[in-house]
Motif scaffolding. Sequence first.
Motif, PDB file in Angstrom:
ATOM      1  N   PRO A 146       7.954  14.897  38.323  1.00 25.22           N
ATOM      2  CA  PRO A 146       8.234  15.624  39.561  1.00 25.22           C
ATOM      3  C   PRO A 146       7.072  15.621  40.546  1.00 25.22           C
ATOM      4  O   PRO A 146       7.250  15.985  41.714  1.00 25.22           O
ATOM      5  N   THR A 147       5.889  15.219  40.097  1.00 28.35           N
ATOM      6  CA  THR A 147       4.730  15.150  40.991  1.00 28.35           C
ATOM      7  C   THR A 147       4.948  14.077  42.049  1.00 28.35           C
ATOM      8  O   THR A 147       5.316  12.949  41.732  1.00 28.35           O
ATOM      9  N   ARG A 148       4.701  14.403  43.290  1.00 26.02           N
ATOM     10  CA  ARG A 148       4.980  13.466  44.377  1.00 26.02           C
ATOM     11  C   ARG A 148       3.910  12.392  44.520  1.00 26.02           C
ATOM     12  O   ARG A 148       4.166  11.319  45.070  1.00 26.02           O
ATOM     13  N   LYS A 149       2.687  12.667  44.044  1.00 25.01           N
ATOM     14  CA  LYS A 149       1.605  11.681  44.108  1.00 25.01           C
ATOM     15  C   LYS A 149       1.001  11.550  42.722  1.00 25.01           C
ATOM     16  O   LYS A 149       0.688  12.555  42.073  1.00 25.01           O
ATOM     17  N   ASP A 150       0.817  10.314  42.263  1.00 26.79           N
ATOM     18  CA  ASP A 150       0.278  10.085  40.930  1.00 26.79           C
ATOM     19  C   ASP A 150      -0.304   8.672  40.890  1.00 26.79           C
ATOM     20  O   ASP A 150       0.436   7.694  40.893  1.00 26.79           O
ATOM     21  N   VAL A 151      -1.629   8.581  40.869  1.00 34.48           N
ATOM     22  CA  VAL A 151      -2.280   7.265  40.801  1.00 34.48           C
ATOM     23  C   VAL A 151      -3.171   7.181  39.574  1.00 34.48           C
ATOM     24  O   VAL A 151      -4.200   6.511  39.570  1.00 34.48           O
ATOM     25  N   ALA A 152      -2.748   7.837  38.500  1.00 33.28           N
ATOM     26  CA  ALA A 152      -3.575   7.912  37.303  1.00 33.28           C
ATOM     27  C   ALA A 152      -3.645   6.590  36.539  1.00 33.28           C
ATOM     28  O   ALA A 152      -4.582   6.369  35.786  1.00 33.28           O
ATOM     29  N   GLY A 153      -2.674   5.745  36.679  1.00 25.43           N
ATOM     30  CA  GLY A 153      -2.679   4.484  35.937  1.00 25.43           C
ATOM     31  C   GLY A 153      -2.005   3.398  36.736  1.00 25.43           C
ATOM     32  O   GLY A 153      -1.743   3.552  37.935  1.00 25.43           O
ATOM     33  N   TYR A 154      -1.737   2.282  36.085  1.00 23.20           N
ATOM     34  CA  TYR A 154      -0.959   1.241  36.743  1.00 23.20           C
ATOM     35  C   TYR A 154       0.408   1.808  37.137  1.00 23.20           C
ATOM     36  O   TYR A 154       0.916   2.748  36.527  1.00 23.20           O
ATOM     37  N   ASP A 155       1.014   1.201  38.131  1.00 20.30           N
ATOM     38  CA  ASP A 155       2.291   1.709  38.637  1.00 20.30           C
ATOM     39  C   ASP A 155       3.430   1.249  37.713  1.00 20.30           C
ATOM     40  O   ASP A 155       4.187   0.335  38.038  1.00 20.30           O
ATOM     41  N   LEU A 156       3.524   1.896  36.557  1.00 20.02           N
ATOM     42  CA  LEU A 156       4.580   1.525  35.613  1.00 20.02           C
ATOM     43  C   LEU A 156       5.966   1.898  36.139  1.00 20.02           C
ATOM     44  O   LEU A 156       6.953   1.245  35.794  1.00 20.02           O
ATOM     45  N   VAL A 157       6.033   2.951  36.961  1.00 17.07           N
ATOM     46  CA  VAL A 157       7.319   3.288  37.577  1.00 17.07           C
ATOM     47  C   VAL A 157       7.785   2.118  38.439  1.00 17.07           C
ATOM     48  O   VAL A 157       8.937   1.677  38.369  1.00 17.07           O
ATOM     49  N   GLY A 158       6.872   1.590  39.243  1.00 16.43           N
ATOM     50  CA  GLY A 158       7.215   0.449  40.086  1.00 16.43           C
ATOM     51  C   GLY A 158       7.529  -0.796  39.275  1.00 16.43           C
ATOM     52  O   GLY A 158       8.384  -1.592  39.650  1.00 16.43           O
ATOM     53  N   LEU A 159       6.837  -0.963  38.158  1.00 10.75           N
ATOM     54  CA  LEU A 159       7.074  -2.138  37.322  1.00 10.75           C
ATOM     55  C   LEU A 159       8.467  -2.097  36.693  1.00 10.75           C
ATOM     56  O   LEU A 159       9.175  -3.108  36.651  1.00 10.75           O
ATOM     57  N   LEU A 160       8.872  -0.928  36.219  1.00 14.50           N
ATOM     58  CA  LEU A 160      10.196  -0.799  35.613  1.00 14.50           C
ATOM     59  C   LEU A 160      11.302  -0.835  36.667  1.00 14.50           C
ATOM     60  O   LEU A 160      12.407  -1.297  36.401  1.00 14.50           O
ATOM     61  N   THR A 161      10.994  -0.342  37.875  1.00 17.66           N
ATOM     62  CA  THR A 161      11.971  -0.395  38.961  1.00 17.66           C
ATOM     63  C   THR A 161      12.080  -1.840  39.453  1.00 17.66           C
ATOM     64  O   THR A 161      11.115  -2.413  39.910  1.00 17.66           O
ATOM     65  N   GLY A 162      13.253  -2.406  39.319  1.00 19.39           N
ATOM     66  CA  GLY A 162      13.438  -3.806  39.686  1.00 19.39           C
ATOM     67  C   GLY A 162      13.271  -4.775  38.533  1.00 19.39           C
ATOM     68  O   GLY A 162      13.385  -5.980  38.720  1.00 19.39           O
ATOM     69  N   SER A 163      13.024  -4.266  37.319  1.00 17.82           N
ATOM     70  CA  SER A 163      12.790  -5.156  36.177  1.00 17.82           C
ATOM     71  C   SER A 163      14.088  -5.652  35.543  1.00 17.82           C
ATOM     72  O   SER A 163      14.054  -6.469  34.626  1.00 17.82           O
ATOM     73  N   GLU A 164      15.227  -5.165  36.005  1.00 20.57           N
ATOM     74  CA  GLU A 164      16.540  -5.640  35.568  1.00 20.57           C
ATOM     75  C   GLU A 164      16.740  -5.529  34.055  1.00 20.57           C
ATOM     76  O   GLU A 164      17.401  -6.374  33.434  1.00 20.57           O
ATOM     77  N   GLY A 165      16.180  -4.495  33.458  1.00 20.58           N
ATOM     78  CA  GLY A 165      16.385  -4.263  32.041  1.00 20.58           C
ATOM     79  C   GLY A 165      15.659  -5.234  31.134  1.00 20.58           C
ATOM     80  O   GLY A 165      15.931  -5.274  29.931  1.00 20.58           O
ATOM     81  N   THR A 166      14.722  -6.001  31.662  1.00 21.56           N
ATOM     82  CA  THR A 166      14.001  -6.993  30.858  1.00 21.56           C
ATOM     83  C   THR A 166      12.731  -6.444  30.228  1.00 21.56           C
ATOM     84  O   THR A 166      12.127  -7.115  29.390  1.00 21.56           O
ATOM     85  N   LEU A 167      12.322  -5.242  30.619  1.00 23.17           N
ATOM     86  CA  LEU A 167      11.100  -4.646  30.080  1.00 23.17           C
ATOM     87  C   LEU A 167      11.383  -3.372  29.293  1.00 23.17           C
ATOM     88  O   LEU A 167      10.484  -2.848  28.630  1.00 23.17           O
ATOM     89  N   GLY A 168      12.573  -2.847  29.371  1.00 24.86           N
ATOM     90  CA  GLY A 168      12.933  -1.596  28.717  1.00 24.86           C
ATOM     91  C   GLY A 168      14.198  -1.052  29.332  1.00 24.86           C
ATOM     92  O   GLY A 168      14.819  -1.686  30.202  1.00 24.86           O
ATOM     93  N   ILE A 169      14.588   0.140  28.895  1.00 24.87           N
ATOM     94  CA  ILE A 169      15.808   0.777  29.402  1.00 24.87           C
ATOM     95  C   ILE A 169      15.446   2.118  30.021  1.00 24.87           C
ATOM     96  O   ILE A 169      14.943   3.014  29.336  1.00 24.87           O
ATOM     97  N   VAL A 170      15.683   2.265  31.313  1.00 27.97           N
ATOM     98  CA  VAL A 170      15.472   3.547  31.982  1.00 27.97           C
ATOM     99  C   VAL A 170      16.609   4.484  31.567  1.00 27.97           C
ATOM    100  O   VAL A 170      17.790   4.145  31.688  1.00 27.97           O
TER     101      VAL A 170
END
Length: 451
Positions: free
Chosen positions: A185-209
């Motif tokens: 729920p946090t609107r800003k988070d730069v603690a690590g690599y952008d895994l949210v961005g990586l999973l978004t658009g990954s078409e289910g090839t990296l995991g299941i949201v």
Amino acid sequence: MHSDLARIVGEQYVLKDAPAEWTQDASIAMGLRGHADAVVLPATADEVASVVAWCYERGVAIVPRGGGTGYSGGATPAPVPGTAGPEGTVVVALDRLDRIRSFDPGLWRIEVEAGVTTQTIARRARENGLMFPVDPGAAEQSQIGGNIATNAGGPHCFKYGVTRAWVTGVEAVLAPGELVSVGGPTRKDVAGYDLVGLLTGSEGTLGIVTAAWLRLLPAPPHPAVPVACAYPTVDAGCAAIEAVMASGVVPATIEYLDAGALAAAAASFPGGLPADAQFLVVCEADSGQADVAELLEALGPGARRHEPRELWRWRDGVGIAVTAVQGGKLSEDIGVPLDRLAEGITGTVEIGLRHGLDACSWGHAGDGNLHSTFLLRPGDREQLAKAEVAVEELFDLAVSLGGTISGEHGLGWLKRGQLHKQWAPAAVRAHRAVKDALDPAGLFNPGKKTA
């Protein structure tokens, strides 16, 4: 297999014969069908994790599935023998993960499971004076998990951005069956690599949201007003689009139809069109009457307002109208820089002519996103073969114009192996390295999103 999976999700939620509707998506219009050994419908994220763990232990391919509205074959199990898991394939359908976990209208946020439909989220937001502007097609069927998997767009992403812009966190199952949360729920988070961005658009090839936290916005205070104007040439229409961009107004949408698409759909256009119409531009302002007036001026003589529901109902039917011309089509979603849009539009028609095919395009002009389309007669294998060659040339055209082979539908199965056309070898290797790191056994949606 079936008895093991039944112990996880319940016997009635394991479909042993994998009915056809669960092994295809909207790419069935292009004849793409897959095969699976089972379809499972888990009810919780923990059940998804258990299914993935079971599959990963045994070398079984895992194909996540949302509403099945994708056009690239992303939810279709690998159709070619030998390209799936060595021990078979399981489709993991997320329909039963359909809870809204939390909703805080005053904080403009909502947490939903992957199977909640886009329409449900938009409706709940609207009922509380908010908006969720992501609007891919078939909102009543498409699910947020699938929207995230493909980073879905739609007409209003010109102003409001694609799905990634609205996701602040995801819960996901990664190999070999680990349930994790990144962001939240946090609107800003730069603690690590952008895994949210990586999973978004990954078409289910990296995991299941399995769930997502989404941000919302207060609904615009002014009613949205679409305006449209017809032009005699592509160049005149594209010049009007650039005039809109220069007007200072940020339209909610900027859409276009070329001559072929317009010919297919013109008969039902609200209020009719001029006899010499060869190109149509549709814009929408949701920022007040002054901006509506600015858009009308930028579009030039002949521009007029339309009733929103009527206009968008017509626009939603364009693809159907184009398909009806010959009974079938092969359509792609290339993207080009806005200043090369006219070249992409005319180039589509020229490629069709070279292969003896009628061609047209329509799409999201403000984003340079063309739905370039070759018309086909159903069952005509010769035409289909020509269209498949034409599509290869279309991808080359997009890249030569500084664009992309996919503006919004993703690569899926139909565009596998094409990414190298627009990325340098080092970038392709990096892309492959990400897949290998997160899915070392290659079991998540094999054959999809490959370079």
